[in-house]
Each structure stands twice: as structure tokens, then as C-alpha cells.
Design a protein around this motif. Sequence first.
Motif, PDB file in Angstrom:
ATOM      1  N   ILE A   1       0.893  -1.401   0.095  1.00 50.74           N
ATOM      2  CA  ILE A   1       0.041   0.013  -0.182  1.00 50.74           C
ATOM      3  C   ILE A   1       0.987   1.214   0.104  1.00 50.74           C
ATOM      4  O   ILE A   1       0.496   2.519  -0.552  1.00 50.74           O
ATOM      5  CB  ILE A   1      -1.057   0.093   1.179  1.00 50.74           C
ATOM      6  CG1 ILE A   1      -0.304  -0.443   2.530  1.00 50.74           C
ATOM      7  CG2 ILE A   1      -2.132  -0.780   0.878  1.00 50.74           C
ATOM      8  CD1 ILE A   1      -0.794   0.407   3.703  1.00 50.74           C
ATOM      9  N   THR A   2       2.072   1.179   0.565  1.00 54.16           N
ATOM     10  CA  THR A   2       2.838   2.359   0.516  1.00 54.16           C
ATOM     11  C   THR A   2       3.901   2.586  -0.591  1.00 54.16           C
ATOM     12  O   THR A   2       4.398   3.428  -0.919  1.00 54.16           O
ATOM     13  CB  THR A   2       3.722   2.249   1.692  1.00 54.16           C
ATOM     14  OG1 THR A   2       4.663   1.249   1.506  1.00 54.16           O
ATOM     15  CG2 THR A   2       2.928   2.125   2.927  1.00 54.16           C
ATOM     16  N   GLY A   3       3.878   1.434  -1.350  1.00 50.87           N
ATOM     17  CA  GLY A   3       4.761   1.413  -2.612  1.00 50.87           C
ATOM     18  C   GLY A   3       6.260   0.645  -2.322  1.00 50.87           C
ATOM     19  O   GLY A   3       6.974   0.583  -3.249  1.00 50.87           O
ATOM     20  N   TYR A   4       6.392   0.418  -0.907  1.00 53.32           N
ATOM     21  CA  TYR A   4       7.753   0.041  -0.584  1.00 53.32           C
ATOM     22  C   TYR A   4       7.310  -1.242   0.545  1.00 53.32           C
ATOM     23  O   TYR A   4       6.304  -1.345   1.005  1.00 53.32           O
ATOM     24  CB  TYR A   4       8.446   0.979   0.176  1.00 53.32           C
ATOM     25  CG  TYR A   4       8.718   2.333  -0.458  1.00 53.32           C
ATOM     26  CD1 TYR A   4       9.817   2.132  -1.376  1.00 53.32           C
ATOM     27  CD2 TYR A   4       7.856   3.398  -0.415  1.00 53.32           C
ATOM     28  CE1 TYR A   4      10.058   3.446  -2.301  1.00 53.32           C
ATOM     29  CE2 TYR A   4       8.001   4.409  -1.121  1.00 53.32           C
ATOM     30  CZ  TYR A   4       9.421   4.420  -2.122  1.00 53.32           C
ATOM     31  OH  TYR A   4       9.858   5.667  -2.776  1.00 53.32           O
ATOM     32  N   SER A   5       8.462  -2.029   0.539  1.00 51.93           N
ATOM     33  CA  SER A   5       8.651  -3.152   1.661  1.00 51.93           C
ATOM     34  C   SER A   5       9.617  -2.755   2.597  1.00 51.93           C
ATOM     35  O   SER A   5      11.026  -2.524   2.125  1.00 51.93           O
ATOM     36  CB  SER A   5       8.636  -4.551   1.253  1.00 51.93           C
ATOM     37  OG  SER A   5       7.349  -4.836   0.557  1.00 51.93           O
ATOM     38  N   GLN A   6       9.659  -3.036   3.643  1.00 51.59           N
ATOM     39  CA  GLN A   6      10.741  -2.771   4.678  1.00 51.59           C
ATOM     40  C   GLN A   6      11.082  -4.300   5.193  1.00 51.59           C
ATOM     41  O   GLN A   6      10.237  -4.529   5.822  1.00 51.59           O
ATOM     42  CB  GLN A   6      10.422  -1.721   5.777  1.00 51.59           C
ATOM     43  CG  GLN A   6      11.612  -1.140   6.353  1.00 51.59           C
ATOM     44  CD  GLN A   6      11.307   0.039   6.920  1.00 51.59           C
ATOM     45  OE1 GLN A   6       9.919   0.585   6.971  1.00 51.59           O
ATOM     46  NE2 GLN A   6      12.184   1.113   7.542  1.00 51.59           N
ATOM     47  N   ILE A   7      12.378  -4.619   5.246  1.00 61.22           N
ATOM     48  CA  ILE A   7      12.752  -5.622   5.703  1.00 61.22           C
ATOM     49  C   ILE A   7      13.506  -5.507   7.078  1.00 61.22           C
ATOM     50  O   ILE A   7      14.734  -4.733   6.914  1.00 61.22           O
ATOM     51  CB  ILE A   7      13.571  -6.660   4.691  1.00 61.22           C
ATOM     52  CG1 ILE A   7      12.398  -6.877   3.447  1.00 61.22           C
ATOM     53  CG2 ILE A   7      13.994  -7.719   5.119  1.00 61.22           C
ATOM     54  CD1 ILE A   7      12.708  -6.298   2.229  1.00 61.22           C
TER      55      ILE A   7
END
Length: 273
Positions: free
Chosen positions: A68-74
Motif C-alpha cells: 500500500i505504501t509502494g515499499y517493503s521494509q525488511i
Amino acid sequence: MLLNLFKKKKKVDSKNKQHKNSKTKGNSQHVANRKGEIGEYKIDIQLSQLPKEYKYLNDIMIENSKSITGYSQIDHLVITPYGIFVIETKNYQGTIYGGKNRKTWLVNGKFKMLSPIIQNYGHIKALKYYINKKYHDTFFSIVSFTKRCTLKIDSELRDIKSDEFVIYDLYLTESIERKVSILKLIHKEPLLTEKDCLEIYHVLKDANITDAKARADHNFKIKQNKEEKSRTESHAKCVVCNKSVSQKVASFCLSNNRFKGKVYCYEHQKTVV
Ligand SMILES: [Zn+2]
């Protein structure tokens, strides 16, 4: 003998360098945002003690059109000769109820969260976009909780033989080592050469978005989305006055030692010492 000593020293040096780099990589703004999340730092230390041929990355943000934010945080990523471990850390306090096929997990039977297994599956999918297809079968998903949690989840998810499993964060490196030993027995030969590991490491390091504004936007959108959701589906109530609270408030209480796994409304939080 002398040559050996020299070699050893060189190895130690490069290890220190690698650790230092990965530590300074995350921008200070983001580090500050995460200060409240106890456990992250201890994991950094644990990862720095892994064998030197393992490469690791902390706090990677990559583009993901499905998010939904356009990003993924790992949170953390460890590249070993036997596989790539993608780690999602959770800092809740309380009893965690969850299952492999359950989309929603519960904290203390009340507060809902998206299954961290599904969440991390999304992260792995996003990572695969950047990585050569030939490495796609070497991913493993680990979700870690702190010891402040009691895990009431499917035993299948607690099985290290599985490709996705849940652990307590203080056993993170131990779990990775154990998993690698199991994989060693199965495969005999490493699945990734030193060169492969380095390639993967650099591809992901380059894909990592360090731009402070993009990271702030991502965090803001997550926050916004959580608030929106919480207005419609929060079942959490203050233990004192029984008033409904948002998921954000519930999550804050549940991840804070001070509240001992209970949820308080904003007013009653002040009464807890
Ligand atoms: Zn209250």
C-alpha cells in the motif's frame, strides 16, 4: 605461521568493516524512529557474530508495487551459503495466537495483526524481484518475537525444518546456524558460492532506499493506514474504563513493558507507573 597470523588479522579487519558499514547505512532519522522497539539492537549484535562468510543487511527498504505504501521494509536479511534468511522482528508483549493459514493473528486475544508469516512472504516476494531467478528457491522466512511473548501458534511454525518458522529473537543466530546445519546434511554442497552470496548482497544493498524522505513517506503512509483501519476494526478496550482504543494505541501499550501486556486508553496510560 606468521602468514597465518596475518591472514587472520585481515579477516577480522574486513569483518569489522562489514559490520561498521551495515550499521552506519541506516539513516539516523530511521534509527530514531525505532528506538522504542527494544530488541533491534540486540539482533544487530547477534548478527555481527555470525560466521564471516555470512553477509547480512539490516533495515532494508525496497520498492514493492504490491504494498500500500509502494515499499517493503525488511528488518534483517542474512545471506549464507545454504540460503537467504529474511527476518521479520516483532516486539509485542503478551500471548500471541496464530497459525500458518490464519491471515489475522491476535495479541492477548484482542489486538489483531496481519500474520507476520504472510507479511514476510510479501517481503520475500518483493526481494525476489531484484534477485536472479536461480536463487529464488533459497529463501527462508523467520519471524521473531521477544521473550516478553508467549507463543500460542501452530507447532508446524515452530519447526525449524520448515521453510518458514517463528522463534524467540534471542535464539536468532542459533536458529540460523541450526537451520544451516540441517541444510548441509540435505545438500552436501553449498547452494550459493561465495560469489553468489556477494552478488545477492550487493544487489540488495544497491536496491536499498536510503533516502530519508522516501522512508518518512513510507512510515507516514503505514501510520495513516493503521489509523484508518483501527477506526473500523479495533476491538481493543482500555482495561480500566472499557473505552475502545485504536489499534495504534493498543499496539503502543502491548509493545511497552510498562503496561505489562494490558491495553490502556490515553488517559489511563498516565495512571500506570
Ligand atoms: Zn481508560
